[in-house]
Scaffold this motif. Structure first.
Motif, PDB file in Angstrom:
ATOM      1  N   ARG A  47      -8.111  -7.738  17.467  1.00 20.58           N
ATOM      2  CA  ARG A  47      -7.207  -7.943  16.337  1.00 20.58           C
ATOM      3  C   ARG A  47      -6.736  -9.388  16.304  1.00 20.58           C
ATOM      4  N   ILE A  48      -6.428  -9.832  15.104  1.00 18.66           N
ATOM      5  CA  ILE A  48      -5.960 -11.208  14.943  1.00 18.66           C
ATOM      6  C   ILE A  48      -4.725 -11.190  14.054  1.00 18.66           C
ATOM      7  N   ALA A  49      -3.702 -11.980  14.428  1.00 17.94           N
ATOM      8  CA  ALA A  49      -2.477 -12.060  13.625  1.00 17.94           C
ATOM      9  C   ALA A  49      -2.238 -13.516  13.259  1.00 17.94           C
ATOM     10  N   THR A  50      -1.674 -13.744  12.100  1.00 20.43           N
ATOM     11  CA  THR A  50      -1.363 -15.123  11.707  1.00 20.43           C
ATOM     12  C   THR A  50       0.018 -15.157  11.078  1.00 20.43           C
ATOM     13  N   THR A  51       0.651 -16.305  11.124  1.00 15.25           N
ATOM     14  CA  THR A  51       1.944 -16.458  10.455  1.00 15.25           C
ATOM     15  C   THR A  51       2.171 -17.913  10.086  1.00 15.25           C
ATOM     16  N   SER A  52       3.009 -18.120   9.096  1.00 13.38           N
ATOM     17  CA  SER A  52       3.435 -19.471   8.738  1.00 13.38           C
ATOM     18  C   SER A  52       4.922 -19.576   8.984  1.00 13.38           C
ATOM     19  N   LEU A  53       5.323 -20.470   9.905  1.00  9.32           N
ATOM     20  CA  LEU A  53       6.746 -20.666  10.200  1.00  9.32           C
ATOM     21  C   LEU A  53       7.242 -21.813   9.313  1.00  9.32           C
ATOM     22  N   ALA A  54       7.747 -22.901   9.916  1.00  4.05           N
ATOM     23  CA  ALA A  54       8.163 -24.034   9.093  1.00  4.05           C
ATOM     24  C   ALA A  54       6.922 -24.830   8.703  1.00  4.05           C
ATOM     25  N   GLY A  55       6.140 -24.258   7.816  1.00  3.62           N
ATOM     26  CA  GLY A  55       4.931 -24.912   7.330  1.00  3.62           C
ATOM     27  C   GLY A  55       4.871 -24.765   5.827  1.00  3.62           C
ATOM     28  N   CYS A  56       3.752 -25.155   5.213  1.00  3.96           N
ATOM     29  CA  CYS A  56       3.663 -25.131   3.753  1.00  3.96           C
ATOM     30  C   CYS A  56       2.594 -24.156   3.283  1.00  3.96           C
ATOM     31  N   PHE A  57       2.089 -23.366   4.203  1.00  9.32           N
ATOM     32  CA  PHE A  57       0.984 -22.444   3.922  1.00  9.32           C
ATOM     33  C   PHE A  57      -0.335 -23.173   3.689  1.00  9.32           C
ATOM     34  N   GLY A  58      -0.317 -24.477   3.823  1.00  4.03           N
ATOM     35  CA  GLY A  58      -1.545 -25.253   3.659  1.00  4.03           C
ATOM     36  C   GLY A  58      -2.595 -24.856   4.685  1.00  4.03           C
ATOM     37  N   CYS A  59      -2.162 -24.560   5.907  1.00  6.05           N
ATOM     38  CA  CYS A  59      -3.116 -24.184   6.948  1.00  6.05           C
ATOM     39  C   CYS A  59      -3.733 -22.825   6.624  1.00  6.05           C
ATOM     40  N   HIS A  60      -2.927 -21.923   6.042  1.00  3.41           N
ATOM     41  CA  HIS A  60      -3.484 -20.639   5.614  1.00  3.41           C
ATOM     42  C   HIS A  60      -4.462 -20.836   4.456  1.00  3.41           C
ATOM     43  N   MET A  61      -4.156 -21.781   3.567  1.00  2.85           N
ATOM     44  CA  MET A  61      -5.104 -22.072   2.488  1.00  2.85           C
ATOM     45  C   MET A  61      -6.412 -22.568   3.090  1.00  2.85           C
ATOM     46  N   SER A  62      -6.296 -23.357   4.135  1.00  2.00           N
ATOM     47  CA  SER A  62      -7.495 -23.878   4.793  1.00  2.00           C
ATOM     48  C   SER A  62      -8.278 -22.743   5.447  1.00  2.00           C
ATOM     49  N   LEU A  63      -7.527 -21.775   5.984  1.00  2.50           N
ATOM     50  CA  LEU A  63      -8.184 -20.594   6.564  1.00  2.50           C
ATOM     51  C   LEU A  63      -8.981 -19.857   5.487  1.00  2.50           C
ATOM     52  N   LEU A  64      -8.365 -19.707   4.313  1.00  4.26           N
ATOM     53  CA  LEU A  64      -9.082 -19.048   3.214  1.00  4.26           C
ATOM     54  C   LEU A  64     -10.264 -19.885   2.741  1.00  4.26           C
ATOM     55  N   ASP A  65     -10.159 -21.153   2.971  1.00  2.00           N
ATOM     56  CA  ASP A  65     -11.185 -22.088   2.501  1.00  2.00           C
ATOM     57  C   ASP A  65     -12.499 -21.963   3.287  1.00  2.00           C
ATOM     58  N   ILE A  66     -12.511 -21.094   4.287  1.00  3.54           N
ATOM     59  CA  ILE A  66     -13.792 -20.902   4.968  1.00  3.54           C
ATOM     60  C   ILE A  66     -14.737 -20.092   4.061  1.00  3.54           C
ATOM     61  N   ASP A  67     -14.214 -19.757   2.858  1.00  2.64           N
ATOM     62  CA  ASP A  67     -15.029 -19.110   1.818  1.00  2.64           C
ATOM     63  C   ASP A  67     -15.631 -17.787   2.306  1.00  2.64           C
ATOM     64  N   ASP A  68     -16.919 -17.622   2.000  1.00  3.43           N
ATOM     65  CA  ASP A  68     -17.503 -16.311   2.295  1.00  3.43           C
ATOM     66  C   ASP A  68     -17.655 -16.054   3.793  1.00  3.43           C
TER      67      ASP A  68
END
Lengths: 181, 613
Positions: A5-26
């Motif tokens: 299992r994998i968990a992720t969270t955004s603390l004092a960030g801008c969600f940019g890193c999560h956008m980058s995670l989504l950016d791995i595309d397919d």
């Protein structure tokens, strides 16, 4: 055998890193084959439901809730990764560390030239987590196993790191992925 | 000059020929005359010397004895080094603040300023303070209150001295209560009364050594020093003869000899004793060095804390000039010209580092220089310069008097002769000891009455801390190398407090030029504080070692390269002390993170308590 299992969270960030995670595309489909997502903005669980192999942390800690979440992750994840510059070094939010908290809030809510606050109240709703005296990077609060640099780390960086962690291999980040100028 | 008309700033500048290389002297005199070097004075000095005002300002803010803000007519500087702290610094400081009604760094309405300062070279009679230039020793809270009351009556620090010290401390030009505390081995109970070699501390009959030196060629003098295997006594241990040879061989007709009397390493005070009791030996050594390397000018760089010795030393220089031991024609032999001037420091530890000392002599803030070029090639004002420690020069004189062979009879092959040790701390007989190289530490501790010592700091904060299992090691360049400081700590002392005090000192004295030293000292200090507070983790110890290694490798001068030694040597020799204080959190939380403290401001501002603490 159950998938890790994998968990992720955004603390004092801008969600940019999560956008980058989504950016791995397919390739997210490849990741989904390898793992199950636990608590994450992607799936919207509020607490981690079962022991996780990997926790990805975006952002540092600017308030008490961040600390609570980060500690929750530390307790429930085998490997914790600071993803991006805010998690590893405080990043943009940490700019406020140059100004004492009280001065910062006074300027923002009481004395700034455009402030209209006749009751002279600081934000004190009990729903609001209390701010910390300064912004802390994650490894100042809990033990962090790996740091991924970048603002944000590129999709390739995140993907390669994840694959390496999941396959038990050494993370190999070519120079191009961690060179920023 | 009438007392009612002090010299103006331009007049002071003119006294020094409006020479920018004398800026330290000019600033010191302005400070003395006006109690500070304020913005107007800085402007005036800049104009008179035709240098940018920022150079003057940068110098004034660099040295601790100079200040931009006005100070009182009397400045009390209480020494805050670890030895003084162990002997009642807190109580004395409390008495001063209570009696004066001010805090540290403030000035009372009747013109008395209270400050604390790093080691003033009086650890064997701690706690001690400087009242303007006047040392007051063995203070306690009663004496502190009494000093303030007396000062309020007459504002004359000199009148505080009632009982004079021994030897030349009682000389009319010194009149100081400082005691030499020159100890002999036989002072110890059961100590041997046998032969005690006295080399640098032996009495000195002025013309002898110089006459012998002048009767042979400079090259022969250098050969004699090389044969004696004399090594620098300041700490680094560079062979003196080779240094002289380099300086002699360097191109250029004008060369310089500098005697490093900036004895700033906390816990060291042997040079103070040599300057008080054997000034002729020091000056003879400088003169011989001048003859050997072909220099005609010598500079004694005297630390600001020893300013009370200056009139006496000037008199000795004058006496030597009259006797033909200095001046245009040494001993009337028509062979060599040499004279010495005294350059006062202005309160900066880093100036004990030879390149920083040279910069300071040139009238600038004491920033270290890059090496190479070494001072022997390009030193003071770009001239080939040799910088030698006070004790080294005393040994030079002895070698000339008695020959290299006699000198080499003492000590070991790598370390010939004797070493002066300044011993202080938890021992019965603090003071100055002359021991032959190769003496075991255990024997030295027995001499000083410190058999019970739990730890000994060898060579001051920049040296190393050793424990009981090291007491059979010996004092010499190949084993326990030391510039002379030896601080003894009994079993009741908290070693981390000692380490913290040393780091505090280094953080304060770092000139700030290079990052490893400027940042590393503060980082180490914070980590030690964290460990002392019980919030450390084993990983912090590794971090400290890593920072220490970086500082050693990457700092620009000796200060930064050695500033991590208190941490590194205690981590090596006293690791259990640290291990008892560091723990790993079972949940992986950082013990150093204090949530309660981090939300305290918010709790106050919002008026509600955190739900997570």
């Amino acid at each position: 055998m159950a998938k890790p299992r994998i968990a992720t969270t955004s603390l004092a960030g801008c969600f940019g890193c999560h956008m980058s995670l989504l950016d791995i595309d397919d390739r997210i489909l490849q990741v989904a084959e390898l793992v199950d997502f636990d608590r994450s903005p992607i799936v919207d669980f509020k607490r981690i439901t079962a022991r996780c192999a990997i926790g990805l942390i975006e952002g540092g800690c600017c308030n008490e809730e961040n600390v609570e979440v980060l500690r929750h992750f530390r307790k429930n994840c085998d490997v914790l990764v600071s993803v991006g510059d805010c998690a590893t070094m405080g990043g943009i939010p940490a700019l406020r560390n140059l100004v004492p908290l009280e001065e910062c809030l006074r300027e923002a809510y009481l004395e700034g030239p455009t402030v209209h606050n006749p009751e002279r109240r600081m934000p004190d709703d009990k729903e609001l987590p209390l701010l910390l005296d300064k912004v802390y990077c994650c490894h100042e609060v809990v033990k962090i196993d790996y740091h991924l640099p970048g603002c944000p780390p590129s999709a390739d960086t995140i993907f390669r790191a994840l694959v390496a962690l999941l396959s038990g291999k050494q993370v190999d980040l070519p120079y191009g992925l961690i060179k920023f100028d | 000059m009438a007392a009612s008309h002090p010299p103006t700033v331009p007049q002071i500048c003119a006294t020094f020929g409006n020479d920018p290389t004398r800026l330290v002297d000019i600033a010191r005199q302005v400070q003395e005359t006006y109690g500070h070097v304020g913005p107007a004075s800085i402007d005036a000095i800049g104009r008179a010397l035709r240098i940018p005002r920022v150079e003057v300002e940068s110098l004034v803010t660099f040295y601790s004895f100079l200040s931009k803000q006005p100070k009182g007519r009397v400045v009390i500087r209480l020494c805050n080094d670890i030895i003084d702290r162990m002997h009642g610094f807190d109580q004395v400081l409390a008495a001063f603040t209570a009696e004066l009604g001010i805090g540290v760094g403030q000035t009372s309405s009747d013109g008395i300023t209270l400050e604390t300062t790093a080691c003033i070279g009086l650890c064997d009679q701690a706690p001690a303070a400087l009242v303007n230039d006047v040392p007051v020793t063995e203070l306690n809270s009663d004496r502190a209150r009494q000093i303030v009351r007396e000062l309020r009556k007459h504002m004359d620090p000199k009148q505080l001295v009632t009982k004079l010290g021994d030897g030349n401390n009682a000389h009319e030009l010194v009149r100081s209560m400082v005691r030499n505390n020159i100890r002999r081995h036989s002072d110890a109970e059961g100590g041997d009364n046998g032969a005690e070699p006295r080399i640098v501390l032996s009495p000195h009959a002025p013309p002898e050594a110089l006459r012998k030196a002048l009767s042979i060629s400079p090259a022969e003098v250098i050969r004699a020093i090389k044969t004696s295997r004399l090594r620098g006594r300041g700490g680094a241990g560079f062979p003196t003869g080779i240094k002289w040879e380099f300086t002699r061989a360097a191109p250029g007709a004008r060369k310089v000899v500098i005697c490093n009397a900036d004895e700033g390493e906390p816990g060291t005070f042997k040079d103070r004793v040599l300057l008080t009791e054997r000034p002729d030996r020091v000056f003879a050594g400088m003169t011989i060095a001048g003859y050997a390397i072909g220099a005609h000018e010598g500079i004694l760089y005297l630390r600001a804390e020893y300013a009370y010795l200056r009139p006496f030393l000037e008199m000795v220089l004058q006496r030597r000039r009259q006797a033909g031991l200095l001046g245009p024609d040494l001993l009337g032999k028509g062979k060599h010209t040499f004279d010495i001037r005294i350059q006062m420091g202005a309160g900066a530890y880093v100036c004990g580092e030879e390149t920083a000392l040279i910069t300071s002599c040139e009238g600038r803030r004491g920033d270290p220089k890059n090496r190479p070029p070494f001072p022997a090639q390009r030193g003071y004002l770009g001239l080939p310069t040799t910088v030698n420690n006070v004790e080294t020069l005393c040994a030079v004189t002895k070698i000339m008097e008695e020959g290299s062979a006699t000198f080499c009879e003492h000590g070991s092959k790598q370390s010939s002769g004797t070493k002066l040790l300044s011993i202080s701390g938890d021992c019965l007989r603090p003071g100055v000891y002359e021991v032959v190289f190769g003496t075991p530490l255990r024997r030295v501790l027995a001499m000083a009455g410190a058999e019970n010592a739990a730890a000994v700091q060898i060579g001051g904060p920049s040296g190393q801390m050793v424990g009981r299992d090291h007491y059979d090691r010996t004092i010499c360049f190949d084993d326990l190398a030391t510039g002379g400081a030896m601080m003894v700590f009994g079993p009741q002392r908290n070693l981390l407090e000692v380490v913290h005090a040393f780091l505090d000192f280094f953080a304060d004295e770092s000139c700030g030029f290079c990052t490893p030293c400027r940042v590393g000292t503060v980082q180490l200090k914070r980590l030690i504080e964290k460990v002392m507070a019980g919030r450390g983790e084993p990983a912090d110890l590794e971090t400290m070692e890593q920072i220490g290694r970086t500082m050693k490798t990457a700092s620009r001068c000796g200060l930064g390269q050695t500033a991590a030694n208190p941490v590194l040597s205690t981590l090596k020799n006293f690791r259990p002390v640290y291990m008892g204080l560091v723990h790993t959190d079972p949940d992986g939380y950082r013990r150093g993170f204090d949530l309660e403290g981090a939300v305290r401001t918010s709790e106050t501002l919002t008026g509600r308590a955190s739900i997570h603490v």
